[in-house]
Design an enzyme around this catalytic site. Structure first.
Site, PDB file in Angstrom:
ATOM      1  CG  LEU A  49      -1.959  -1.071   1.374  1.00 42.18           C
ATOM      2  CD1 LEU A  49      -2.642  -0.982   2.724  1.00 42.18           C
ATOM      3  CD2 LEU A  49      -2.982  -0.967   0.247  1.00 42.18           C
ATOM      4  N   GLY A  50       2.065   1.133   0.483  1.00 37.22           N
ATOM      5  CA  GLY A  50       2.912   2.318   0.551  1.00 37.22           C
ATOM      6  C   GLY A  50       4.308   1.949   0.975  1.00 37.22           C
ATOM      7  N   GLY A 102       7.773   4.090   2.505  1.00 39.66           N
ATOM      8  CA  GLY A 102       8.486   5.316   2.825  1.00 39.66           C
ATOM      9  C   GLY A 102       9.904   4.988   3.229  1.00 39.66           C
ATOM     10  N   GLY A 108       9.668   2.572   6.438  1.00 34.96           N
ATOM     11  CA  GLY A 108       8.879   1.352   6.521  1.00 34.96           C
ATOM     12  C   GLY A 108       8.104   1.052   5.256  1.00 34.96           C
ATOM     13  CB  VAL A 109       7.374  -1.794   3.338  1.00 33.59           C
ATOM     14  CG1 VAL A 109       6.660  -2.039   2.020  1.00 33.59           C
ATOM     15  CG2 VAL A 109       8.860  -1.569   3.101  1.00 33.59           C
ATOM     16  CE  LYS A 163       3.566   2.900   8.655  1.00 37.52           C
ATOM     17  NZ  LYS A 163       3.682   4.297   9.178  1.00 37.52           N
ATOM     18  CG  ASP A 195       3.838  13.321   7.930  1.00 34.64           C
ATOM     19  OD1 ASP A 195       3.890  14.271   7.119  1.00 34.64           O
ATOM     20  OD2 ASP A 195       4.190  12.162   7.635  1.00 34.64           O
TER      21      ASP A 195
HETATM   22  P1  ADP Z   1       3.995   5.687   5.456  1.00 36.19           P
HETATM   23  O1  ADP Z   1       4.961   5.786   6.577  1.00 36.19           O
HETATM   24  O2  ADP Z   1       4.467   4.842   4.328  1.00 36.19           O
HETATM   25  O3  ADP Z   1       3.494   7.021   5.002  1.00 36.19           O
HETATM   26  P2  ADP Z   1       1.254   5.170   6.334  1.00 36.19           P
HETATM   27  O4  ADP Z   1       0.932   4.760   7.725  1.00 36.19           O
HETATM   28  O5  ADP Z   1       0.901   6.561   5.944  1.00 36.19           O
HETATM   29  O6  ADP Z   1       2.796   4.849   6.085  1.00 36.19           O
HETATM   30  O7  ADP Z   1       0.549   4.159   5.349  1.00 36.19           O
HETATM   31  C1  ADP Z   1       0.826   4.158   3.954  1.00 36.19           C
HETATM   32  C2  ADP Z   1      -0.450   3.991   3.166  1.00 36.19           C
HETATM   33  O8  ADP Z   1      -1.096   2.778   3.507  1.00 36.19           O
HETATM   34  C3  ADP Z   1      -1.466   5.078   3.427  1.00 36.19           C
HETATM   35  O9  ADP Z   1      -1.271   6.206   2.635  1.00 36.19           O
HETATM   36  C4  ADP Z   1      -2.774   4.373   3.109  1.00 36.19           C
HETATM   37  O10 ADP Z   1      -3.012   4.380   1.716  1.00 36.19           O
HETATM   38  C5  ADP Z   1      -2.501   2.953   3.535  1.00 36.19           C
HETATM   39  N1  ADP Z   1      -2.989   2.693   4.906  1.00 36.19           N
HETATM   40  C6  ADP Z   1      -2.329   2.887   6.064  1.00 36.19           C
HETATM   41  N2  ADP Z   1      -3.080   2.551   7.132  1.00 36.19           N
HETATM   42  C7  ADP Z   1      -4.256   2.119   6.644  1.00 36.19           C
HETATM   43  C8  ADP Z   1      -5.473   1.599   7.241  1.00 36.19           C
HETATM   44  N3  ADP Z   1      -5.625   1.468   8.566  1.00 36.19           N
HETATM   45  N4  ADP Z   1      -6.478   1.233   6.404  1.00 36.19           N
HETATM   46  C9  ADP Z   1      -6.344   1.339   5.069  1.00 36.19           C
HETATM   47  N5  ADP Z   1      -5.255   1.821   4.458  1.00 36.19           N
HETATM   48  C10 ADP Z   1      -4.203   2.209   5.220  1.00 36.19           C
HETATM   49 MG    MG Z   2       1.953   8.302   5.451  1.00 39.63          MG
END
Ligand code: ADP
Ligand code: MG
Length: 353
Positions: free
Chosen positions: A28-29, A31, A34-35, A55, A168
């Site tokens: 999903l993402g 950074g 983390g992944v 994560k 953030d």
């Molecule tokens: P990063 O540190 O990579 O920014 P995030 O916690 O923002 O990590 O999560 C990355 C992405 O994963 C988010 O932008 C979102 O699209 C998805 N995501 C994170 N948490 C959730 C959740 N509880 N439910 C659905 N999607 C999520």
């Molecule tokens: Mg994020």
């Protein structure tokens, strides 16, 4: 004692998980720290848990687990539902990885929604599900944006009342919860808990320059370095009053408000350009308006028109959020009491909150 006992009981009766309990789905993402994956429990009998998010984080994962545990106890509705976090030490790397598990809240972030040409009408459909008897045109757009802002400020007020500054806040970190039919905040990876001094010293490199307030640091540089926990507990309400660190998030939320009102600011390059313009105006939005309005495109003019509705209460709220000096910015609680939110908004949402 009660607090400790309750926390202990909760910990005891909550399910605990290990690495092998999870099946990873799509990414999903990703950074620098983390992944993030969609995930599910491997054990079919626990499938009723539904979809999860996992994560895998570096050393900052420890703080993120702390923040999520605290949010779950103190202001659960503000953020995505946290399930569990643990140190996965068998994986490669010096200290292992931190694994964090949440409930999967939904497919779309506010960023995804704002990038669609349909915004804000795409949000209206998600929130209401069916047609409402709403005014048409600009007024209708304003009501939808107002509802999103109310939900965002409501979530922020929860965090700030708990003593947590997110640091953030941006559309990518605001998820639409399909279950709760409301926006929730995610990604506490850069958050600070000031009441107990966790992650007290700001890590500037965790901040996203597109949305950061001009002060950059949530505490003044004169503030002594992180005191030990008991001292911090006694001291920090005072520091909170002095430095108003919560206003850091308010500035970011104000920029999101701007992006919702002005479609042109939704692209990265235009947002960065806007930040430069605003800096040149010494972070005075009224000054900025004076410089751009005379030669504004029809689209930009439409944004001002939206904010000027109802005697300009939207513009008033916006300018109380995006200000140079943190202490001159409104708090989330005060913003929610702003006349901008007096109107009905999207009808059903006022019941849900
Ligand atoms: P990063 O540190 O990579 O920014 P995030 O916690 O923002 O990590 O999560 C990355 C992405 O994963 C988010 O932008 C979102 O699209 C998805 N995501 C994170 N948490 C959730 C959740 N509880 N439910 C659905 N999607 C999520
Ligand atoms: Mg994020």
């Amino acid at each position: 004692w009660d607090m400790f006992f309750l926390a202990f009981l909760e910990r005891l009766f909550r399910p605990t998980f290990r690495k092998d309990d999870f099946v990873l789905g799509k990414k999903l993402g990703e950074g620098a720290f983390g992944v993030v994956y969609k995930a599910a429990l491997a054990n079919k009998s626990s499938a009723k848990q539904g979809d999860l998010v996992l994560k895998k984080a570096t050393e900052y994962g420890a703080v993120e687990i702390w923040m999520n545990e605290r949010v779950r106890r103190a202001c659960a509705n503000s953020c995505a539902d946290f399930v569990y976090g643990f140190l996965e030490s068998s994986s490669k790397g010096k200290g292992g990885e931190y694994w964090l598990i949440w409930r999967f809240e939904g497919e779309t972030t506010l960023s995804d929604l704002m990038l669609s040409k349909e915004f804000p009408y795409n949000v209206e459909r998600m929130i209401l599900g069916e047609d409402q008897d709403l005014p048409k045109g600009l007024e209708r757009e304003n009501r939808i944006i107002q509802t999103i802002m109310r939900q965002l400020l409501f979530a922020l007020d929860g965090l700030h009342s708990t003593g947590i500054v997110h640091r953030d806040i941006k559309p990518q970190n605001i998820i639409f919860s399909e279950g709760a039919r409301t926006f929730k905040i995610i990604d506490l990876g850069a958050a600070a808990d000031l009441r107990v001094g966790i992650n007290y010293i700001p890590k500037e490199f965790l901040l996203d320059p597109r949305y950061t307030a001009p002060e950059q640091y949530i505490m003044s540089t004169q503030t002594p370095s992180a005191p030990s926990a008991p001292v911090a507990t006694a001291l920090s309400p005072v520091l909170w009053q002095l430095n108003l660190p919560d206003r850091f998030d308010i500035y970011s939320a104000g920029l999101i408000f701007m992006q919702m009102a002005f479609p042109a600011l939704r692209t990265d390059s235009n947002l960065i350009q806007f930040n430069r313009q605003l800096k040149r105006c010494e972070y005075d939005l009224i000054e900025w308006r004076k410089t751009v309005e005379p030669r504004a495109s029809p689209e930009l003019r439409k944004g001002f028109e939206l904010l000027d509705l109802d005697g300009g209460i939207g513009w008033e709220l916006l300018t109380s959020m995006v200000r140079y000096k943190a202490r001159r910015r409104t708090s989330a609680k005060a913003a929610l009491a702003n006349p901008y939110f007096d109107r009905e908004g999207l009808l059903r949402l006022s019941f849900m909150q």
